[in-house]
Design an enzyme around this catalytic site. Structure first.
Site, PDB file in Angstrom:
ATOM      1  CG  HIS A   1      -0.286  -0.259   2.509  1.00  0.00           C
ATOM      2  ND1 HIS A   1       0.624   0.625   3.045  1.00  0.00           N
ATOM      3  CD2 HIS A   1      -0.361  -1.293   3.388  1.00  0.00           C
ATOM      4  CE1 HIS A   1       1.051   0.170   4.201  1.00  0.00           C
ATOM      5  NE2 HIS A   1       0.486  -1.004   4.433  1.00  0.00           N
TER       6      HIS A   1
ATOM      7  CG  HIS B   1       4.255  -1.607   2.131  1.00  0.00           C
ATOM      8  ND1 HIS B   1       2.965  -2.071   1.972  1.00  0.00           N
ATOM      9  CD2 HIS B   1       4.744  -2.237   3.237  1.00  0.00           C
ATOM     10  CE1 HIS B   1       2.693  -2.942   2.940  1.00  0.00           C
ATOM     11  NE2 HIS B   1       3.739  -3.060   3.711  1.00  0.00           N
TER      12      HIS B   1
ATOM     13  CB  SER C   1      -1.098  -5.680   4.700  1.00  0.00           C
ATOM     14  OG  SER C   1       0.044  -5.018   4.192  1.00  0.00           O
TER      15      SER C   1
HETATM   16  P1  AMP Z   1       4.960  -4.878   6.652  1.00  0.00           P
HETATM   17  O1  AMP Z   1       4.731  -5.269   5.230  1.00  0.00           O
HETATM   18  O2  AMP Z   1       3.711  -4.693   7.438  1.00  0.00           O
HETATM   19  O3  AMP Z   1       5.969  -5.768   7.339  1.00  0.00           O
HETATM   20  O4  AMP Z   1       5.621  -3.435   6.612  1.00  0.00           O
HETATM   21  C1  AMP Z   1       6.817  -3.201   5.902  1.00  0.00           C
HETATM   22  C2  AMP Z   1       7.331  -1.824   6.239  1.00  0.00           C
HETATM   23  O5  AMP Z   1       6.359  -0.845   5.876  1.00  0.00           O
HETATM   24  C3  AMP Z   1       7.595  -1.628   7.741  1.00  0.00           C
HETATM   25  O6  AMP Z   1       8.774  -0.865   7.918  1.00  0.00           O
HETATM   26  C4  AMP Z   1       6.377  -0.870   8.194  1.00  0.00           C
HETATM   27  O7  AMP Z   1       6.582  -0.080   9.346  1.00  0.00           O
HETATM   28  C5  AMP Z   1       6.118   0.002   6.971  1.00  0.00           C
HETATM   29  N1  AMP Z   1       4.723   0.479   6.969  1.00  0.00           N
HETATM   30  C6  AMP Z   1       3.606  -0.272   7.108  1.00  0.00           C
HETATM   31  N2  AMP Z   1       2.507   0.517   7.121  1.00  0.00           N
HETATM   32  C7  AMP Z   1       2.952   1.792   6.997  1.00  0.00           C
HETATM   33  C8  AMP Z   1       2.315   3.064   6.953  1.00  0.00           C
HETATM   34  N3  AMP Z   1       0.985   3.201   7.040  1.00  0.00           N
HETATM   35  N4  AMP Z   1       3.085   4.172   6.818  1.00  0.00           N
HETATM   36  C9  AMP Z   1       4.436   4.067   6.731  1.00  0.00           C
HETATM   37  N5  AMP Z   1       5.102   2.888   6.755  1.00  0.00           N
HETATM   38  C10 AMP Z   1       4.373   1.771   6.893  1.00  0.00           C
END
Ligand code: AMP
Length: 283
Positions: free
Chosen positions: A33, A36, A185
Protein backbone atom coordinates in the site's frame (compact mmCIF):
# COMPACT_ATOMS: atom_id res chain seq x y z
CA UNK A 1 13.02 -3.86 -12.41
CA UNK A 2 15.00 -7.02 -11.77
CA UNK A 3 13.08 -9.76 -9.94
CA UNK A 4 14.93 -12.52 -8.07
CA UNK A 5 13.89 -15.33 -5.80
CA UNK A 6 16.95 -17.06 -4.34
CA UNK A 7 19.50 -15.42 -2.06
CA UNK A 8 22.26 -16.38 -4.52
CA UNK A 9 20.56 -14.52 -7.37
CA UNK A 10 20.00 -11.57 -5.06
CA UNK A 11 23.68 -11.50 -4.03
CA UNK A 12 24.79 -11.58 -7.68
CA UNK A 13 22.62 -8.58 -8.56
CA UNK A 14 23.68 -6.70 -5.43
CA UNK A 15 27.36 -7.29 -6.25
CA UNK A 16 26.81 -5.62 -9.63
CA UNK A 17 24.82 -2.69 -8.22
CA UNK A 18 27.21 -2.13 -5.33
CA UNK A 19 30.08 -1.35 -7.72
CA UNK A 20 28.29 1.83 -8.75
CA UNK A 21 25.53 2.71 -6.34
CA UNK A 22 24.54 3.29 -2.72
CA UNK A 23 21.76 0.83 -1.88
CA UNK A 24 18.51 1.58 -0.06
CA UNK A 25 16.45 -1.35 1.27
CA UNK A 26 12.73 -1.64 2.03
CA UNK A 27 11.78 -4.98 3.63
CA UNK A 28 8.05 -5.80 3.50
CA UNK A 29 5.57 -8.64 3.80
CA UNK A 30 3.80 -7.50 0.62
CA UNK A 31 0.13 -6.62 0.08
CA UNK A 32 1.70 -3.29 -0.76
CA UNK A 33 0.00 0.00 0.00
CA UNK A 34 1.06 3.61 -0.07
CA UNK A 35 2.80 3.25 3.32
CA UNK A 36 5.23 0.73 1.81
CA UNK A 37 5.57 2.78 -1.36
CA UNK A 38 6.38 5.93 0.64
CA UNK A 39 9.45 4.09 1.95
CA UNK A 40 10.49 3.29 -1.62
CA UNK A 41 10.02 6.92 -2.65
CA UNK A 42 12.12 8.09 0.28
CA UNK A 43 14.82 5.56 -0.55
CA UNK A 44 14.87 6.76 -4.15
CA UNK A 45 15.60 10.32 -3.03
CA UNK A 46 18.63 9.09 -1.07
CA UNK A 47 20.00 6.12 -3.04
CA UNK A 48 20.43 5.46 -6.75
CA UNK A 49 19.49 1.78 -6.23
CA UNK A 50 16.47 0.59 -4.20
CA UNK A 51 15.86 -3.01 -3.18
CA UNK A 52 12.52 -4.25 -1.87
CA UNK A 53 11.91 -7.66 -0.36
CA UNK A 54 8.52 -9.32 -0.06
CA UNK A 55 8.42 -12.21 2.37
CA UNK A 56 5.67 -13.26 4.74
CA UNK A 57 7.90 -14.37 7.59
CA UNK A 58 6.44 -17.37 9.44
CA UNK A 59 8.52 -16.92 12.61
CA UNK A 60 7.01 -13.53 13.47
CA UNK A 61 3.46 -14.93 13.61
CA UNK A 62 2.12 -16.66 16.71
CA UNK A 63 0.39 -20.05 16.38
CA UNK A 64 -3.10 -18.48 16.50
CA UNK A 65 -2.29 -15.49 14.30
CA UNK A 66 -3.06 -14.75 10.66
CA UNK A 67 -0.05 -16.25 8.86
CA UNK A 68 -2.20 -18.47 6.64
CA UNK A 69 -4.71 -15.81 5.70
CA UNK A 70 -2.19 -12.95 5.35
CA UNK A 71 -2.84 -11.47 1.85
CA UNK A 72 -0.29 -12.40 -0.85
CA UNK A 73 -1.25 -10.56 -4.07
CA UNK A 74 2.17 -11.07 -5.67
CA UNK A 75 1.35 -10.01 -9.24
CA UNK A 76 -0.22 -6.76 -8.07
CA UNK A 77 2.70 -6.13 -5.70
CA UNK A 78 5.18 -6.71 -8.47
CA UNK A 79 3.44 -4.13 -10.68
CA UNK A 80 3.27 -1.56 -7.85
CA UNK A 81 6.93 -2.07 -6.99
CA UNK A 82 7.91 -1.58 -10.61
CA UNK A 83 5.70 1.51 -11.07
CA UNK A 84 7.22 3.08 -7.95
CA UNK A 85 10.73 2.53 -9.24
CA UNK A 86 12.05 -0.41 -7.22
CA UNK A 87 15.28 -1.52 -8.94
CA UNK A 88 15.53 -5.02 -7.48
CA UNK A 89 12.63 -7.02 -6.04
CA UNK A 90 13.57 -10.04 -3.95
CA UNK A 91 10.89 -12.55 -3.02
CA UNK A 92 12.94 -15.01 -0.94
CA UNK A 93 12.15 -18.68 -0.70
CA UNK A 94 11.58 -20.20 2.75
CA UNK A 95 14.66 -22.29 2.20
CA UNK A 96 16.85 -19.20 1.72
CA UNK A 97 15.81 -17.68 5.01
CA UNK A 98 15.31 -20.83 7.06
CA UNK A 99 17.41 -23.68 5.68
CA UNK A 100 16.57 -27.18 6.82
CA UNK A 101 17.37 -27.62 10.53
CA UNK A 102 17.64 -23.86 11.15
CA UNK A 103 18.13 -23.20 14.87
CA UNK A 104 19.82 -19.79 15.29
CA UNK A 105 17.77 -16.71 16.14
CA UNK A 106 18.64 -13.06 16.70
CA UNK A 107 16.88 -11.63 19.74
CA UNK A 108 16.75 -8.08 21.08
CA UNK A 109 15.89 -8.27 24.76
CA UNK A 110 15.23 -4.74 26.04
CA UNK A 111 12.93 -2.78 23.76
CA UNK A 112 11.04 -5.90 22.71
CA UNK A 113 9.99 -7.02 26.22
CA UNK A 114 6.70 -5.16 26.57
CA UNK A 115 3.87 -3.76 24.43
CA UNK A 116 3.60 -5.90 21.28
CA UNK A 117 6.43 -8.09 22.60
CA UNK A 118 4.32 -9.03 25.61
CA UNK A 119 1.16 -9.75 23.66
CA UNK A 120 2.89 -11.45 20.74
CA UNK A 121 5.55 -13.70 22.32
CA UNK A 122 8.32 -14.48 19.86
CA UNK A 123 7.14 -11.84 17.38
CA UNK A 124 10.16 -9.53 17.58
CA UNK A 125 12.54 -12.47 17.70
CA UNK A 126 11.08 -13.46 14.32
CA UNK A 127 11.37 -9.89 13.02
CA UNK A 128 15.00 -9.38 14.08
CA UNK A 129 15.98 -12.80 12.76
CA UNK A 130 14.45 -12.31 9.33
CA UNK A 131 15.66 -8.72 8.96
CA UNK A 132 19.18 -9.75 9.95
CA UNK A 133 19.10 -12.44 7.22
CA UNK A 134 17.76 -10.02 4.64
CA UNK A 135 20.39 -7.42 5.57
CA UNK A 136 23.18 -9.96 5.25
CA UNK A 137 22.22 -10.62 1.64
CA UNK A 138 21.18 -7.12 0.56
CA UNK A 139 24.00 -5.30 2.45
CA UNK A 140 22.25 -1.92 2.13
CA UNK A 141 23.67 1.48 3.01
CA UNK A 142 20.26 2.58 4.32
CA UNK A 143 17.33 0.62 5.72
CA UNK A 144 13.85 2.21 5.43
CA UNK A 145 11.25 1.40 8.10
CA UNK A 146 7.87 2.88 8.98
CA UNK A 147 7.08 4.72 12.18
CA UNK A 148 3.67 3.01 12.01
CA UNK A 149 5.34 0.00 13.64
CA UNK A 150 7.11 2.20 16.18
CA UNK A 151 8.34 -0.51 18.51
CA UNK A 152 9.59 -2.59 15.58
CA UNK A 153 11.50 0.45 14.28
CA UNK A 154 13.19 0.95 17.65
CA UNK A 155 13.95 -2.78 18.07
CA UNK A 156 15.63 -2.85 14.66
CA UNK A 157 17.55 0.38 15.32
CA UNK A 158 18.81 -1.26 18.52
CA UNK A 159 19.78 -4.47 16.71
CA UNK A 160 21.74 -2.47 14.13
CA UNK A 161 23.55 -0.54 16.89
CA UNK A 162 24.20 -3.53 19.12
CA UNK A 163 25.57 -5.69 16.31
CA UNK A 164 27.52 -2.80 14.77
CA UNK A 165 25.93 -3.25 11.35
CA UNK A 166 27.30 -0.71 8.90
CA UNK A 167 24.10 0.91 7.73
CA UNK A 168 21.81 3.78 8.60
CA UNK A 169 18.23 3.15 9.74
CA UNK A 170 15.78 5.70 8.35
CA UNK A 171 12.42 5.92 10.15
CA UNK A 172 9.64 7.28 7.92
CA UNK A 173 6.32 8.90 8.88
CA UNK A 174 3.07 6.93 9.00
CA UNK A 175 0.96 7.21 5.87
CA UNK A 176 -2.77 7.44 6.59
CA UNK A 177 -6.13 7.23 4.84
CA UNK A 178 -7.86 10.60 4.45
CA UNK A 179 -9.86 9.84 7.63
CA UNK A 180 -6.68 9.18 9.60
CA UNK A 181 -6.60 5.37 9.71
CA UNK A 182 -2.98 4.23 9.39
CA UNK A 183 -2.53 2.21 6.20
CA UNK A 184 -1.97 -1.47 6.95
CA UNK A 185 -2.21 -4.66 4.94
CA UNK A 186 -4.48 -5.94 7.73
CA UNK A 187 -7.07 -3.18 7.12
CA UNK A 188 -8.37 -5.44 4.36
CA UNK A 189 -9.79 -7.72 7.09
CA UNK A 190 -12.10 -4.98 8.43
CA UNK A 191 -15.85 -5.18 7.68
CA UNK A 192 -17.56 -2.01 6.36
CA UNK A 193 -18.85 -1.20 9.86
CA UNK A 194 -15.48 -1.82 11.49
CA UNK A 195 -13.78 0.34 8.87
CA UNK A 196 -15.96 3.28 10.00
CA UNK A 197 -14.91 2.80 13.62
CA UNK A 198 -11.18 2.22 12.99
CA UNK A 199 -10.17 5.92 12.52
CA UNK A 200 -11.28 6.68 16.09
CA UNK A 201 -7.84 5.49 17.23
CA UNK A 202 -6.13 8.24 15.24
CA UNK A 203 -8.66 10.83 16.37
CA UNK A 204 -7.94 9.93 19.98
CA UNK A 205 -4.19 10.19 19.36
CA UNK A 206 -4.80 13.64 17.88
CA UNK A 207 -6.55 14.70 21.10
CA UNK A 208 -3.45 13.66 23.00
CA UNK A 209 -1.24 15.54 20.57
CA UNK A 210 -3.26 18.70 21.12
CA UNK A 211 -2.89 18.38 24.89
CA UNK A 212 0.84 17.71 24.51
CA UNK A 213 1.25 20.78 22.30
CA UNK A 214 -0.53 22.85 24.96
CA UNK A 215 2.10 21.74 27.46
CA UNK A 216 0.69 18.59 29.10
CA UNK A 217 3.67 16.38 30.01
CA UNK A 218 2.22 13.97 32.58
CA UNK A 219 2.12 10.36 31.43
CA UNK A 220 -0.99 9.67 33.50
CA UNK A 221 -2.86 12.66 32.06
CA UNK A 222 -1.85 11.92 28.46
CA UNK A 223 -2.78 8.24 28.79
CA UNK A 224 -6.07 9.20 30.45
CA UNK A 225 -7.10 11.25 27.42
CA UNK A 226 -6.55 8.27 25.13
CA UNK A 227 -8.27 5.85 27.51
CA UNK A 228 -11.35 8.00 27.92
CA UNK A 229 -11.63 8.73 24.19
CA UNK A 230 -11.25 5.10 23.20
CA UNK A 231 -13.47 4.02 26.10
CA UNK A 232 -16.37 5.59 24.22
CA UNK A 233 -15.89 2.97 21.52
CA UNK A 234 -16.86 -0.36 23.12
CA UNK A 235 -16.22 -2.14 19.80
CA UNK A 236 -12.49 -1.50 20.30
CA UNK A 237 -10.99 -4.02 22.70
CA UNK A 238 -7.83 -2.31 23.94
CA UNK A 239 -4.83 -4.59 24.37
CA UNK A 240 -2.48 -1.91 25.63
CA UNK A 241 -2.00 1.82 25.85
CA UNK A 242 1.58 2.66 26.82
CA UNK A 243 3.66 5.81 26.99
CA UNK A 244 7.36 4.97 26.92
CA UNK A 245 10.62 6.81 26.53
CA UNK A 246 11.82 6.23 22.96
CA UNK A 247 15.44 5.38 23.64
CA UNK A 248 14.92 2.36 25.91
CA UNK A 249 11.13 1.96 26.13
CA UNK A 250 11.20 2.55 29.91
CA UNK A 251 8.10 4.00 31.57
CA UNK A 252 8.47 7.66 32.52
CA UNK A 253 6.11 9.79 34.59
CA UNK A 254 6.87 13.05 32.75
CA UNK A 255 7.74 13.42 29.09
CA UNK A 256 11.08 15.23 29.04
CA UNK A 257 12.58 13.56 25.98
CA UNK A 258 11.41 11.83 22.79
CA UNK A 259 8.72 9.32 23.74
CA UNK A 260 6.09 7.15 22.10
CA UNK A 261 2.44 6.74 23.00
CA UNK A 262 1.46 3.41 21.50
CA UNK A 263 -1.87 1.62 21.30
CA UNK A 264 -2.95 -1.85 20.20
CA UNK A 265 -6.61 -2.83 19.96
CA UNK A 266 -8.76 -5.51 18.46
CA UNK A 267 -11.65 -4.47 16.27
CA UNK A 268 -13.60 -7.66 15.64
CA UNK A 269 -10.89 -10.14 14.68
CA UNK A 270 -8.47 -7.52 13.38
CA UNK A 271 -5.60 -6.27 15.51
CA UNK A 272 -4.81 -2.60 14.90
CA UNK A 273 -1.78 -0.69 16.14
CA UNK A 274 -0.97 2.99 15.98
CA UNK A 275 1.20 5.47 17.85
CA UNK A 276 2.14 9.07 18.38
CA UNK A 277 5.66 10.37 18.81
CA UNK A 278 6.02 12.99 21.50
CA UNK A 279 9.05 15.21 21.08
CA UNK A 280 9.27 18.00 23.70
CA UNK A 281 11.80 20.08 21.75
CA UNK A 282 9.62 20.14 18.66
CA UNK A 283 6.34 21.15 20.32
P1 AMP B 1 4.96 -4.88 6.65
O1 AMP B 1 4.73 -5.27 5.23
O2 AMP B 1 3.71 -4.69 7.44
O3 AMP B 1 5.97 -5.77 7.34
O4 AMP B 1 5.62 -3.44 6.61
C1 AMP B 1 6.82 -3.20 5.90
C2 AMP B 1 7.33 -1.82 6.24
O5 AMP B 1 6.36 -0.84 5.88
C3 AMP B 1 7.60 -1.63 7.74
O6 AMP B 1 8.77 -0.87 7.92
C4 AMP B 1 6.38 -0.87 8.19
O7 AMP B 1 6.58 -0.08 9.35
C5 AMP B 1 6.12 0.00 6.97
N1 AMP B 1 4.72 0.48 6.97
C6 AMP B 1 3.61 -0.27 7.11
N2 AMP B 1 2.51 0.52 7.12
C7 AMP B 1 2.95 1.79 7.00
C8 AMP B 1 2.31 3.06 6.95
N3 AMP B 1 0.99 3.20 7.04
N4 AMP B 1 3.08 4.17 6.82
C9 AMP B 1 4.44 4.07 6.73
N5 AMP B 1 5.10 2.89 6.75
C10 AMP B 1 4.37 1.77 6.89
Amino acid sequence: MIVVTTADECRTEIAQARKRYAIGFVPTMGALHDGHLSLVRRSKTENPFTVMSIYVNPTQFGPNEDFDKYPRPLERDRALAEETGVDLLWTPTNHDIYPEGFSTFIEETLISRDLCGKFRPGHFRGVTTVVYHLLRTVTPDRLYLGQKDGQQLRVLEKMVDDLGLALKVVGCPTVREPDGLALSSRNAYLSADERKIAPSIYRALQEVETAFKSGERSRLELVKILQSDLGRRPELRIQYIELRRWRDFETIETVTEKSILAVAAYLGKTRLIDNLLLEPTKS
